[in-house]
Design a protein around this motif. Sequence first.
Motif, PDB file in Angstrom:
ATOM      1  N   MET A 110      25.941  42.833  27.208  1.00  0.00           N
ATOM      2  CA  MET A 110      26.701  43.215  28.380  1.00  0.00           C
ATOM      3  C   MET A 110      27.236  41.964  29.059  1.00  0.00           C
ATOM      4  N   SER A 111      28.466  42.039  29.451  1.00  0.00           N
ATOM      5  CA  SER A 111      29.113  40.950  30.169  1.00  0.00           C
ATOM      6  C   SER A 111      28.589  40.905  31.601  1.00  0.00           C
ATOM      7  N   THR A 112      28.933  39.875  32.311  1.00  0.00           N
ATOM      8  CA  THR A 112      28.505  39.775  33.691  1.00  0.00           C
ATOM      9  C   THR A 112      29.669  39.320  34.568  1.00  0.00           C
ATOM     10  N   ILE A 113      29.391  39.240  35.831  1.00  0.00           N
ATOM     11  CA  ILE A 113      30.346  38.692  36.783  1.00  0.00           C
ATOM     12  C   ILE A 113      30.352  37.180  36.609  1.00  0.00           C
ATOM     13  N   PHE A 114      31.499  36.570  36.808  1.00  0.00           N
ATOM     14  CA  PHE A 114      31.636  35.126  36.618  1.00  0.00           C
ATOM     15  C   PHE A 114      32.384  34.534  37.802  1.00  0.00           C
ATOM     16  N   ASP A 115      31.842  33.450  38.366  1.00  0.00           N
ATOM     17  CA  ASP A 115      32.470  32.743  39.478  1.00  0.00           C
ATOM     18  C   ASP A 115      32.878  31.339  39.067  1.00  0.00           C
ATOM     19  N   LEU A 116      34.024  30.916  39.571  1.00  0.00           N
ATOM     20  CA  LEU A 116      34.519  29.558  39.403  1.00  0.00           C
ATOM     21  C   LEU A 116      34.932  29.076  40.784  1.00  0.00           C
ATOM     22  N   LYS A 117      34.300  28.009  41.257  1.00  0.00           N
ATOM     23  CA  LYS A 117      34.637  27.470  42.579  1.00  0.00           C
ATOM     24  C   LYS A 117      35.739  26.424  42.430  1.00  0.00           C
ATOM     25  N   ILE A 118      36.733  26.532  43.314  1.00  0.00           N
ATOM     26  CA  ILE A 118      37.814  25.551  43.330  1.00  0.00           C
ATOM     27  C   ILE A 118      38.083  25.126  44.765  1.00  0.00           C
ATOM     28  N   GLN A 119      38.832  24.032  44.903  1.00  0.00           N
ATOM     29  CA  GLN A 119      39.306  23.613  46.212  1.00  0.00           C
ATOM     30  C   GLN A 119      40.825  23.530  46.127  1.00  0.00           C
ATOM     31  N   VAL A 120      41.491  24.125  47.120  1.00  0.00           N
ATOM     32  CA  VAL A 120      42.951  24.135  47.146  1.00  0.00           C
ATOM     33  C   VAL A 120      43.468  22.706  47.309  1.00  0.00           C
ATOM     34  N   GLN A 121      44.347  22.313  46.410  1.00  0.00           N
ATOM     35  CA  GLN A 121      44.923  20.971  46.367  1.00  0.00           C
ATOM     36  C   GLN A 121      46.358  20.972  46.916  1.00  0.00           C
ATOM     37  N   PRO A 122      46.879  19.809  47.300  1.00  0.00           N
ATOM     38  CA  PRO A 122      48.248  19.747  47.831  1.00  0.00           C
ATOM     39  C   PRO A 122      49.299  20.360  46.900  1.00  0.00           C
ATOM     40  N   GLN A 123      49.127  20.208  45.595  1.00  0.00           N
ATOM     41  CA  GLN A 123      50.116  20.746  44.646  1.00  0.00           C
ATOM     42  C   GLN A 123      50.110  22.271  44.583  1.00  0.00           C
ATOM     43  N   HIS A 124      49.104  22.920  45.147  1.00  0.00           N
ATOM     44  CA  HIS A 124      49.034  24.388  45.177  1.00  0.00           C
ATOM     45  C   HIS A 124      49.837  24.986  46.330  1.00  0.00           C
ATOM     46  N   ILE A 125      50.256  24.139  47.263  1.00  0.00           N
ATOM     47  CA  ILE A 125      50.877  24.579  48.509  1.00  0.00           C
ATOM     48  C   ILE A 125      52.394  24.667  48.358  1.00  0.00           C
ATOM     49  N   ASP A 126      52.973  25.729  48.931  1.00  0.00           N
ATOM     50  CA  ASP A 126      54.430  25.892  48.874  1.00  0.00           C
ATOM     51  C   ASP A 126      55.070  25.463  50.190  1.00  0.00           C
ATOM     52  N   ILE A 127      56.359  25.654  50.308  1.00  0.00           N
ATOM     53  CA  ILE A 127      57.122  25.230  51.481  1.00  0.00           C
ATOM     54  C   ILE A 127      56.681  25.938  52.766  1.00  0.00           C
ATOM     55  N   LEU A 128      56.012  27.081  52.634  1.00  0.00           N
ATOM     56  CA  LEU A 128      55.527  27.810  53.803  1.00  0.00           C
ATOM     57  C   LEU A 128      54.156  27.324  54.273  1.00  0.00           C
ATOM     58  N   GLY A 129      53.566  26.360  53.543  1.00  0.00           N
ATOM     59  CA  GLY A 129      52.311  25.763  53.973  1.00  0.00           C
ATOM     60  C   GLY A 129      51.060  26.467  53.496  1.00  0.00           C
ATOM     61  N   HIS A 130      51.208  27.411  52.567  1.00  0.00           N
ATOM     62  CA  HIS A 130      50.030  28.087  51.998  1.00  0.00           C
ATOM     63  C   HIS A 130      50.135  28.084  50.484  1.00  0.00           C
ATOM     64  N   VAL A 131      49.083  28.562  49.834  1.00  0.00           N
ATOM     65  CA  VAL A 131      49.076  28.580  48.368  1.00  0.00           C
ATOM     66  C   VAL A 131      50.226  29.449  47.869  1.00  0.00           C
ATOM     67  N   ASN A 132      50.988  28.901  46.933  1.00  0.00           N
ATOM     68  CA  ASN A 132      52.106  29.623  46.329  1.00  0.00           C
ATOM     69  C   ASN A 132      51.583  30.788  45.503  1.00  0.00           C
ATOM     70  N   ASN A 133      52.305  31.906  45.551  1.00  0.00           N
ATOM     71  CA  ASN A 133      51.837  33.119  44.865  1.00  0.00           C
ATOM     72  C   ASN A 133      51.641  32.927  43.363  1.00  0.00           C
ATOM     73  N   VAL A 134      52.418  32.065  42.731  1.00  0.00           N
ATOM     74  CA  VAL A 134      52.244  31.883  41.281  1.00  0.00           C
ATOM     75  C   VAL A 134      50.929  31.184  40.952  1.00  0.00           C
ATOM     76  N   MET A 135      50.353  30.463  41.920  1.00  0.00           N
ATOM     77  CA  MET A 135      49.060  29.814  41.680  1.00  0.00           C
ATOM     78  C   MET A 135      47.961  30.845  41.450  1.00  0.00           C
ATOM     79  N   TYR A 136      48.051  31.972  42.130  1.00  0.00           N
ATOM     80  CA  TYR A 136      47.026  33.005  41.956  1.00  0.00           C
ATOM     81  C   TYR A 136      47.019  33.527  40.517  1.00  0.00           C
ATOM     82  N   ILE A 137      48.206  33.661  39.932  1.00  0.00           N
ATOM     83  CA  ILE A 137      48.296  34.090  38.526  1.00  0.00           C
ATOM     84  C   ILE A 137      47.677  33.020  37.626  1.00  0.00           C
ATOM     85  N   GLN A 138      47.968  31.746  37.924  1.00  0.00           N
ATOM     86  CA  GLN A 138      47.367  30.647  37.158  1.00  0.00           C
ATOM     87  C   GLN A 138      45.848  30.685  37.280  1.00  0.00           C
TER      88      GLN A 138
END
Length: 151
Positions: free
Chosen positions: A1-29
């Motif tokens: 049986m599979s399990t839940i899996f967590d990966l911790k990250i920290q938002v980096q400057p390159q993840h931010i768009d012109i509106l000052g938050h994480v760009n929506n395409v980053m979530y897909i990545q």
Amino acid sequence: MSTIFDLKIQVQPQHIDILGHVNNVMYIQWMQDVAAAHIEMLGLGLTQYLELKHAMVAVEHHVQYRKAALEGDEIILRTWLDDINALYSFRQYAFYRPKDQSVLFVGNTKWACIEIATGRPKRMSPSFTQAYQPISNELDPMDFSISYAEK
């Protein structure tokens, strides 16, 4: 049986768009990144795909953006498998910010098994169906008081 899996990250400057938050395409990545890390942990990752000559590819995503993530935020990328059949597996995602206990994003992906050489659909081998099992109904993947990060 599979399990839940967590990966911790920290938002980096390159993840931010012109509106000052994480760009929506980053979530897909990040969906791709946490799924890849999860399958590696399950022992059936990209190297094994090449050896077996078939792989899982994304065929459909559904996403819901709930709150903005900002530079410097620590985020838990959580994923789990919730269904499987001969051709498809179904993966869920929830991205969570611990500092304010906010779910930022939820999504799911339908993955199809293909033969690498032809790109055609292929029934999953027993290696796949054994590794990619849905989580137990007893687990609550939205309970972020429990960590599923690799130690």
